[in-house]
Motif scaffolding. Structure first.
Motif, short mmCIF file in Angstrom:
data_model
loop_
_atom_site.label_atom_id
_atom_site.label_comp_id
_atom_site.label_asym_id
_atom_site.label_seq_id
_atom_site.Cartn_x
_atom_site.Cartn_y
_atom_site.Cartn_z
N ALA A 74 0.63 -1.25 -0.27
CA ALA A 74 -0.05 -0.07 -0.21
C ALA A 74 0.77 1.11 -0.10
O ALA A 74 0.61 2.34 -0.63
N SER A 81 -7.32 2.72 0.58
CA SER A 81 -7.85 2.08 -0.17
C SER A 81 -9.08 2.82 -0.84
O SER A 81 -9.28 2.63 -2.15
N GLY A 121 -4.40 -1.66 0.74
CA GLY A 121 -4.93 -1.00 1.74
C GLY A 121 -5.97 -1.64 2.62
O GLY A 121 -5.98 -1.41 3.82
N GLY A 157 -0.35 1.89 -3.26
CA GLY A 157 -1.80 2.14 -2.75
C GLY A 157 -2.74 2.81 -3.49
O GLY A 157 -3.95 2.56 -3.77
#
Length: 86
Positions: free
Chosen positions: A39, A73, A50, A43
């Motif tokens: 991430a 995310s 994430g 990410g």
């Protein structure tokens, strides 16, 4: 660990899958470490990293890390509508 021969995004997609496997196997710390690393690097292109890292961090009681990873995310360029809403 995956070698540095694949482009970062592809390597980090694979690492997110590895982290998911760790999480499913109950290896939460390993899942967190692998997903967080992916991430951090990719990410913005690999929202799964994430998400998995956030789940692992949450299970470990690391709520600030979880929030940061879930946010990563949700704001990723490749995030699905579901990831954004979660």
């Amino acid at each position: 660990r995956l070698q540095n021969t694949a482009p970062s995004r592809e390597r980090d997609q694979l690492q997110a899958q590895v982290a998911r496997g760790y999480l499913q196997a109950g290896k939460v710390v390993q899942a967190f470490e692998v997903a967080r690393e992916a991430a951090f690097r990719s990410g913005h292109l690999v929202p799964q990293a994430g998400w998995i890292g956030g789940l692992a961090a949450w299970r470990m009681g690391r709520y600030e890390d979880a929030a940061q990873l879930f946010e990563s995310s949700a704001t990723a360029l490749k995030a699905s509508p579901w990831q954004v809403s979660a």
